[in-house]
Design a protein around this motif. Structure first.
Motif, short mmCIF file in Angstrom:
data_model
loop_
_atom_site.label_atom_id
_atom_site.label_comp_id
_atom_site.label_asym_id
_atom_site.label_seq_id
_atom_site.Cartn_x
_atom_site.Cartn_y
_atom_site.Cartn_z
N GLU A 1 68.04 39.77 -6.43
CA GLU A 1 67.14 40.45 -6.97
C GLU A 1 67.22 42.09 -6.37
O GLU A 1 67.07 42.93 -7.15
N THR A 2 67.61 42.13 -5.20
CA THR A 2 67.81 43.26 -4.35
C THR A 2 69.22 43.18 -3.69
O THR A 2 69.30 42.11 -2.94
N VAL A 3 69.82 44.18 -3.55
CA VAL A 3 71.05 44.23 -2.88
C VAL A 3 71.01 45.42 -1.62
O VAL A 3 71.18 46.63 -2.30
N VAL A 4 71.06 45.31 -0.36
CA VAL A 4 71.01 46.34 0.56
C VAL A 4 72.41 46.26 1.46
O VAL A 4 72.94 45.23 1.54
N ALA A 5 73.08 47.57 1.36
CA ALA A 5 74.53 47.40 1.81
C ALA A 5 74.51 48.32 3.00
O ALA A 5 73.74 49.42 3.09
N ALA A 6 75.20 47.53 4.17
CA ALA A 6 75.24 48.55 5.58
C ALA A 6 76.55 48.45 6.07
O ALA A 6 77.36 47.53 5.84
N ASP A 7 76.74 49.79 6.65
CA ASP A 7 77.90 49.85 7.10
C ASP A 7 78.21 51.23 8.19
O ASP A 7 76.96 51.82 7.99
N LEU A 8 79.46 51.30 8.78
CA LEU A 8 79.15 52.74 9.58
C LEU A 8 80.01 53.89 9.22
O LEU A 8 80.04 54.70 9.56
N ALA A 9 80.49 53.56 7.83
CA ALA A 9 81.01 54.54 7.15
C ALA A 9 80.26 55.11 5.91
O ALA A 9 80.16 54.14 5.00
N SER A 10 80.31 56.17 5.69
CA SER A 10 79.32 56.76 4.41
C SER A 10 80.16 56.58 3.42
O SER A 10 79.72 56.35 2.26
N SER A 11 81.69 56.68 3.35
CA SER A 11 82.45 56.64 2.21
C SER A 11 82.33 55.22 1.62
O SER A 11 82.36 54.67 0.59
N SER A 12 82.46 54.24 2.59
CA SER A 12 82.26 52.86 2.16
C SER A 12 80.88 52.44 1.53
O SER A 12 80.66 51.77 0.42
N LEU A 13 79.81 53.17 2.03
CA LEU A 13 78.68 53.05 1.43
C LEU A 13 78.56 53.79 0.09
O LEU A 13 77.68 53.23 -0.90
N LYS A 14 79.21 54.86 -0.13
CA LYS A 14 79.40 55.20 -1.42
C LYS A 14 79.78 54.37 -2.37
O LYS A 14 79.47 54.07 -3.60
N VAL A 15 80.93 53.67 -2.11
CA VAL A 15 81.62 52.60 -2.93
C VAL A 15 80.57 51.40 -3.18
O VAL A 15 80.49 51.08 -4.41
N ALA A 16 79.81 51.10 -2.10
CA ALA A 16 79.06 49.95 -2.23
C ALA A 16 78.17 50.32 -3.22
O ALA A 16 77.57 49.33 -4.16
N GLY A 17 77.66 51.61 -3.26
CA GLY A 17 76.53 51.97 -4.25
C GLY A 17 77.03 51.88 -5.70
O GLY A 17 76.09 51.55 -6.56
N ALA A 18 78.16 52.36 -5.98
CA ALA A 18 78.86 52.27 -6.87
C ALA A 18 79.03 51.04 -7.63
O ALA A 18 79.04 50.83 -8.81
N MET A 19 79.25 49.82 -6.69
CA MET A 19 79.35 48.62 -7.07
C MET A 19 78.00 47.52 -7.34
O MET A 19 78.00 46.61 -7.66
N GLY A 20 77.20 48.60 -7.11
CA GLY A 20 75.66 47.90 -7.37
C GLY A 20 74.50 47.76 -6.26
O GLY A 20 73.55 47.24 -6.60
N ALA A 21 74.85 48.12 -5.27
CA ALA A 21 73.86 48.02 -4.10
C ALA A 21 72.57 48.99 -4.60
O ALA A 21 72.67 50.28 -4.96
N ASP A 22 71.46 48.30 -4.07
CA ASP A 22 69.95 49.09 -4.61
C ASP A 22 69.95 50.04 -3.52
O ASP A 22 69.25 51.25 -3.78
N GLU A 23 70.17 49.81 -2.30
CA GLU A 23 70.11 50.51 -1.17
C GLU A 23 71.19 50.36 -0.15
O GLU A 23 71.80 49.55 -0.04
N THR A 24 71.46 51.72 0.68
CA THR A 24 72.53 51.71 1.50
C THR A 24 71.96 52.08 2.73
O THR A 24 70.88 52.88 3.17
N ARG A 25 72.34 51.40 4.04
CA ARG A 25 72.23 52.01 5.39
C ARG A 25 73.31 52.23 6.11
O ARG A 25 74.09 51.57 6.29
N ASP A 26 73.14 53.60 6.65
CA ASP A 26 74.46 54.31 7.27
C ASP A 26 74.13 54.08 8.93
O ASP A 26 73.25 54.59 9.50
N LEU A 27 74.46 52.64 9.39
CA LEU A 27 74.30 52.54 10.87
C LEU A 27 74.93 53.49 11.72
O LEU A 27 74.49 53.72 12.86
N SER A 28 75.93 54.37 11.32
CA SER A 28 76.56 55.27 12.13
C SER A 28 75.37 56.57 12.46
O SER A 28 75.57 57.39 13.35
N ALA A 29 74.52 56.78 11.47
CA ALA A 29 73.63 57.83 11.51
C ALA A 29 72.24 57.38 12.19
O ALA A 29 71.07 58.04 12.22
N GLY A 30 72.27 56.04 12.66
CA GLY A 30 71.12 55.57 13.41
C GLY A 30 69.98 54.80 12.56
O GLY A 30 69.09 54.11 13.11
#
Length: 342
Positions: A196-225
């Protein structure tokens, strides 16, 4: 022909080798594309991947695709020029498994895998201009699927196997922790399986951008707190970082499920695991795949676009540069591809 050969730690070369000739039951492939995986990087950097250590030079690569260039005696059903990919696993021995794991060939104890030093002699991979392959390991690409995307059927199969470890995903909330190539493909696989929903989390913003393009509803940048969400039904841990286990277990709902996709260290490391017990979490391992490569090819046929995963392309002659980019967290790379054809 040219091949990407690792000779030892930090020593990868473009070697000249004889063009192989297909024997009975074999198919000769003219290779076109290969994707660099963490195991390729490990052999290049350390001369070992997990417990498999180089004893002599090894051709790298198990994420590959190409075209049929010749058929050995007894091979039927394939025409020259047909685009194909490869199931890189070959069982050694009778293939018999205990009844409790019947059919789960990824758990068979003796498996030759493309580009692996687990056996001596080693099993050469497919980062070469030509490669002979047993016909049983050939998977024709569906109409409309090119060899570049076909080379990604193997890692997509890994992601689909991980998602398939959860009996029912449809309608459930999912967290993917770690959005390297496998994690980002897990995002796509969870979508395919009806999350139903997919949240993606990582320390790298570039990886989160790819995860968003692959279908994540929301991303969490752990390096940004930013922190992991709370009370998630199903969590896929794809970072392989032991230090992530505590926060991942805390993010999992009581009675929820964690699927361990990322390879954890083989040595003792500190990890906070208390919530595994007190929250009654089901913790499941996921290793390679069985025949999910066929599901992966069907998904590509039906329109799954894995191109956002591809961030870099290099010719075979620049393989060492490609490995360095894939290994460098600051490069912003996700999947680095090698063009294997001349």
């Amino acid at each position: 022909m040219r091949a990407v050969v690792v000779h030892g730690p930090g020593d990868v070369r473009i070697d000249e080798r004889d063009r192989p000739v297909p024997g009975p039951g074999e198919v000769l492939l003219a290779m076109e594309w290969g994707g660099i995986c963490g195991s390729d990087i490990a052999y290049w950097r350390k001369g070992a991947s997990g417990t498999a250590t180089l004893a002599h030079p090894l051709v790298l690569g198990h994420e590959v695709a190409g075209r049929v260039a010749g058929l050995g005696e007894g091979v039927t059903g394939l025409d020259e020029g047909r685009p194909v990919t490869v199931h890189p696993a070959q069982l050694v021995g009778d293939g018999v498994l205990p009844d409790r794991i019947a059919g789960r060939t990824n758990l068979y104890p003796r498996v030759r895998y493309f580009g692996s030093a687990a056996f001596d002699p080693h099993t050469d991979g497919g980062f070469s201009e030509y490669r002979t392959v047993p016909a049983a390991q050939i998977r024709p690409l569906p109409e409309g699927v090119g060899t570049e995307q076909g080379a990604l059927a193997e890692p997509l199969a890994v992601a689909l196997h991980a998602v398939g470890r959860v009996p029912r995903l449809r309608g459930r909330a999912v967290l993917v922790n770690g959005c390297g190539p496998i994690g980002s493909l897990v995002v796509a696989a969870a979508r395919l399986h009806g999350a139903e929903t997919v949240v993606a989390a990582d320390l790298a913003s570039s990886s989160l951008k790819v995860a968003g393009a692959m279908g994540a509803d929301e991303t969490r940048d752990l390096s940004a707190g930013e922190t992991l969400p709370e009370d998630v039904d199903v969590v896929f841990e794809a970072s392989g970082a032991a230090g992530a286990l505590g926060p991942v277990l805390r993010a999992t709902a009581r009675g929820g499920t964690v699927v361990q996709v990322g390879n954890l260290p083989g040595t003792a490391v500190p990890a906070a695991l208390g919530d595994l017990v007190t929250r009654e979490i089901t913790w499941i391992g996921s290793y390679r795949f069985v025949e999910e490569i066929d599901e992966a090819l069907a998904a590509l046929r039906d329109g799954l676009d894995v191109s956002p995963l591809i961030t870099h392309r290099f010719p075979l002659a620049r393989a060492e540069e490609a490995l360095a980019v894939a290994a460098d967290p600051s490069s912003g790379s996700s999947k680095v591809m090698l063009r294997l054809a001349p």
